[in-house]
Design a protein around this motif. Sequence first.
Motif, PDB file in Angstrom:
ATOM      1  N   VAL A   1       1.834   8.556  -2.802  1.00 15.88           N
ATOM      2  CA  VAL A   1       2.677   8.565  -3.990  1.00 15.88           C
ATOM      3  C   VAL A   1       1.846   9.130  -5.136  1.00 15.88           C
ATOM      4  N   ALA A   2       2.417  10.068  -5.884  1.00 13.74           N
ATOM      5  CA  ALA A   2       1.702  10.698  -6.992  1.00 13.74           C
ATOM      6  C   ALA A   2       2.552  10.668  -8.257  1.00 13.74           C
ATOM      7  N   ASP A   3       1.898  10.718  -9.386  1.00 20.32           N
ATOM      8  CA  ASP A   3       2.594  10.795 -10.668  1.00 20.32           C
ATOM      9  C   ASP A   3       3.299  12.148 -10.760  1.00 20.32           C
ATOM     10  N   PRO A   4       4.617  12.170 -10.986  1.00 14.84           N
ATOM     11  CA  PRO A   4       5.357  13.441 -10.992  1.00 14.84           C
ATOM     12  C   PRO A   4       4.976  14.363 -12.151  1.00 14.84           C
ATOM     13  N   THR A   5       4.353  13.819 -13.172  1.00 12.92           N
ATOM     14  CA  THR A   5       3.975  14.630 -14.335  1.00 12.92           C
ATOM     15  C   THR A   5       2.532  15.118 -14.256  1.00 12.92           C
ATOM     16  N   THR A   6       1.610  14.213 -13.974  1.00 12.13           N
ATOM     17  CA  THR A   6       0.187  14.576 -13.967  1.00 12.13           C
ATOM     18  C   THR A   6      -0.332  14.940 -12.585  1.00 12.13           C
ATOM     19  N   ASN A   7       0.434  14.627 -11.519  1.00 10.99           N
ATOM     20  CA  ASN A   7       0.018  14.844 -10.130  1.00 10.99           C
ATOM     21  C   ASN A   7      -1.158  13.957  -9.710  1.00 10.99           C
ATOM     22  N   GLU A   8      -1.424  12.892 -10.475  1.00 11.60           N
ATOM     23  CA  GLU A   8      -2.476  11.972 -10.067  1.00 11.60           C
ATOM     24  C   GLU A   8      -2.036  11.189  -8.837  1.00 11.60           C
ATOM     25  N   LEU A   9      -2.944  11.025  -7.877  1.00 11.71           N
ATOM     26  CA  LEU A   9      -2.678  10.211  -6.704  1.00 11.71           C
ATOM     27  C   LEU A   9      -2.663   8.741  -7.117  1.00 11.71           C
ATOM     28  N   LEU A  10      -1.529   8.070  -6.908  1.00 10.28           N
ATOM     29  CA  LEU A  10      -1.377   6.668  -7.307  1.00 10.28           C
ATOM     30  C   LEU A  10      -1.516   5.708  -6.142  1.00 10.28           C
TER      31      LEU A  10
ATOM     32  N   PHE B   1       8.261   2.781   5.567  1.00  8.67           N
ATOM     33  CA  PHE B   1       8.326   4.020   4.790  1.00  8.67           C
ATOM     34  C   PHE B   1       7.755   3.828   3.390  1.00  8.67           C
ATOM     35  N   VAL B   2       6.891   4.762   2.981  1.00  8.17           N
ATOM     36  CA  VAL B   2       6.299   4.744   1.643  1.00  8.17           C
ATOM     37  C   VAL B   2       6.721   5.971   0.854  1.00  8.17           C
ATOM     38  N   SER B   3       6.616   7.144   1.478  1.00 12.76           N
ATOM     39  CA  SER B   3       6.900   8.388   0.773  1.00 12.76           C
ATOM     40  C   SER B   3       7.124   9.504   1.783  1.00 12.76           C
TER      41      SER B   3
ATOM     42  N   LEU C   1      -9.835   7.790   0.088  1.00 10.56           N
ATOM     43  CA  LEU C   1      -8.577   8.107  -0.602  1.00 10.56           C
ATOM     44  C   LEU C   1      -7.843   6.849  -1.058  1.00 10.56           C
ATOM     45  N   SER C   2      -7.686   5.891  -0.156  1.00  8.38           N
ATOM     46  CA  SER C   2      -6.936   4.675  -0.518  1.00  8.38           C
ATOM     47  C   SER C   2      -7.580   3.904  -1.670  1.00  8.38           C
ATOM     48  N   PRO C   3      -8.896   3.611  -1.621  1.00 11.14           N
ATOM     49  CA  PRO C   3      -9.492   2.841  -2.727  1.00 11.14           C
ATOM     50  C   PRO C   3      -9.508   3.581  -4.067  1.00 11.14           C
ATOM     51  N   LEU C   4      -9.605   4.917  -4.044  1.00 12.72           N
ATOM     52  CA  LEU C   4      -9.705   5.668  -5.297  1.00 12.72           C
ATOM     53  C   LEU C   4      -8.348   6.058  -5.874  1.00 12.72           C
ATOM     54  N   ALA C   5      -7.271   5.803  -5.135  1.00 19.69           N
ATOM     55  CA  ALA C   5      -5.936   6.118  -5.652  1.00 19.69           C
ATOM     56  C   ALA C   5      -5.656   5.290  -6.902  1.00 19.69           C
ATOM     57  N   GLY C   6      -5.071   5.935  -7.912  1.00 18.22           N
ATOM     58  CA  GLY C   6      -4.727   5.252  -9.147  1.00 18.22           C
ATOM     59  C   GLY C   6      -5.887   5.070 -10.107  1.00 18.22           C
ATOM     60  N   LYS C   7      -7.018   5.731  -9.861  1.00 19.35           N
ATOM     61  CA  LYS C   7      -8.189   5.585 -10.725  1.00 19.35           C
ATOM     62  C   LYS C   7      -8.567   6.894 -11.415  1.00 19.35           C
ATOM     63  N   LYS C   8      -7.591   7.814 -11.494  1.00 23.74           N
ATOM     64  CA  LYS C   8      -7.787   9.095 -12.173  1.00 23.74           C
ATOM     65  C   LYS C   8      -8.931   9.907 -11.581  1.00 23.74           C
TER      66      LYS C   8
ATOM     67  N   TYR D   1      -6.108  13.875  -7.179  1.00 22.41           N
ATOM     68  CA  TYR D   1      -4.848  14.508  -7.554  1.00 22.41           C
ATOM     69  C   TYR D   1      -4.280  15.247  -6.345  1.00 22.41           C
ATOM     70  N   ILE D   2      -3.055  15.718  -6.479  1.00 19.40           N
ATOM     71  CA  ILE D   2      -2.410  16.422  -5.364  1.00 19.40           C
ATOM     72  C   ILE D   2      -2.003  17.821  -5.794  1.00 19.40           C
ATOM     73  N   TYR D   3      -1.932  18.700  -4.796  1.00 19.38           N
ATOM     74  CA  TYR D   3      -1.355  20.026  -4.990  1.00 19.38           C
ATOM     75  C   TYR D   3      -0.330  20.214  -3.873  1.00 19.38           C
ATOM     76  N   GLU D   4       0.938  20.331  -4.224  1.00 17.16           N
ATOM     77  CA  GLU D   4       2.003  20.380  -3.220  1.00 17.16           C
ATOM     78  C   GLU D   4       2.322  21.822  -2.836  1.00 17.16           C
ATOM     79  N   THR D   5       2.425  22.059  -1.532  1.00 17.63           N
ATOM     80  CA  THR D   5       2.808  23.369  -1.033  1.00 17.63           C
ATOM     81  C   THR D   5       4.254  23.324  -0.555  1.00 17.63           C
ATOM     82  N   ASN D   6       4.981  24.392  -0.810  1.00 17.30           N
ATOM     83  CA  ASN D   6       6.355  24.525  -0.319  1.00 17.30           C
ATOM     84  C   ASN D   6       6.417  25.444   0.898  1.00 17.30           C
ATOM     85  N   ASP D   7       5.249  25.874   1.358  1.00 10.96           N
ATOM     86  CA  ASP D   7       5.170  26.768   2.506  1.00 10.96           C
ATOM     87  C   ASP D   7       5.106  25.947   3.796  1.00 10.96           C
TER      88      ASP D   7
END
Length: 411
Positions: free
Chosen positions: A161-170, A179-181, A240-247, A250-256
């Motif tokens: 799950v990521a912030d839709p504005t900043t793309n930070e991994l939450l 199901f999570v995401s 990844l799990s422990p550092l999520a939500g600590k700024k 971040y994520i980069y989403e591909t549509n390919d």
Amino acid sequence: MVAANERVVAVIMVGGPTKGTRFRPLSFNVPKPLFPLAGQPMVHHPISACKRIPNLAQIYLLGFYEEREFALYVSSISNELKVPVRYLKEDRPHGSAGGLYHFRDLIMEEDPSHIFLLNCDVCCSFPLPEMLDAHKRYGGMGTILVVKVSAESASEFGELVADPTTNELLHYTEKPETFVSDRINCGVYVFTPDIFTAIEGVSTQRKDRANLRRVSSFEAMQPDTRSLPVNYVRLDQDILSPLAGKKQLYIYETNDFWEQIKTPGMSIKCSGLYLAQFRYTSPHLLANGDGIKKASITGDVYIHPSAKVHPSAKIGPSVSISANARIGAGTRLKHCIILDDVEIKENALVGHAIVGWKSSIGRWACVEASGDYNAKLGVTILGTFLNLVYILSLIIYFYFVFLWRSMKRQS
């Protein structure tokens, strides 16, 4: 953009012979990373993508295979791309993050500002320069390539799950039971060298816990980590799990396109995806023909220059034909991979299949499957003679083991 004085290195994790058993029998003959997709070794596609990274200084292949199995390919691809490629062999399993940390001194020799980490058995367009630009804008320690999948298949991967504005991994969880995401981890990352500090922190914490267990019941409180070696660090669960939500991430989403190459069936699908990509990246690799002087070609097809294809053959879509293959008159090939030294005789039909090295298909033969690449029987695989001998020897071995145990019980 990367500054002129900054340098980037890439690490591609290639696994080893103790892994990837679902890729058998093909992996009996060649290491899985060297199996050809769209006429190129599997690992060639992420390596070629790394070549597009600005200021790339070095590419490392990290795995458990013997160095001799990669020596020829590493030398060849280094000369072809004019980028140093080096194979690093792990002495024992260290985990996806622990292996990176184990070779930190070598990786940091180039004093890189950023480190790419890629899984070899991932098939995608690898938008690495775009990822790097986004990563620099975010300013965190790491950026993860993600893709949207169906809700039904998401649980097979790491969901996030990521912030839709900043793309930070939450939030990040690996293969959750609920199901999570529908956004999942693609197995492609870019980090700053701070990743080594994070990995070291996990090892230190685990060492401290091991010391506590000697004098207390702390072990009972840590069921997820108590059996792991101190230096075995997993990228997903331990970083990844422990550092999520600590700024930090971040994520980069591909549509390919994106797929995992876990089974022989998926290798056919991914070969087709790479062939389709060649239209834009390497059109010179795609064959053409109208059925007069050359075979009739439909869709995206790769034919090795040494292969001999009769002009009356009909090839495509999504077909890859390897070196020294001989394709007879009137043959029909579609959605298949034809490996080295294969002979397909007149009027044969091959579809949704992999034809193994030095195999021969007779006249008017039909080798075709349903094309469900996720199903166990969705594709047809013709292995080499050596594969058959190996399988037969296993059957004989287990038969005699069964007889011996039966006799022992009776006595």
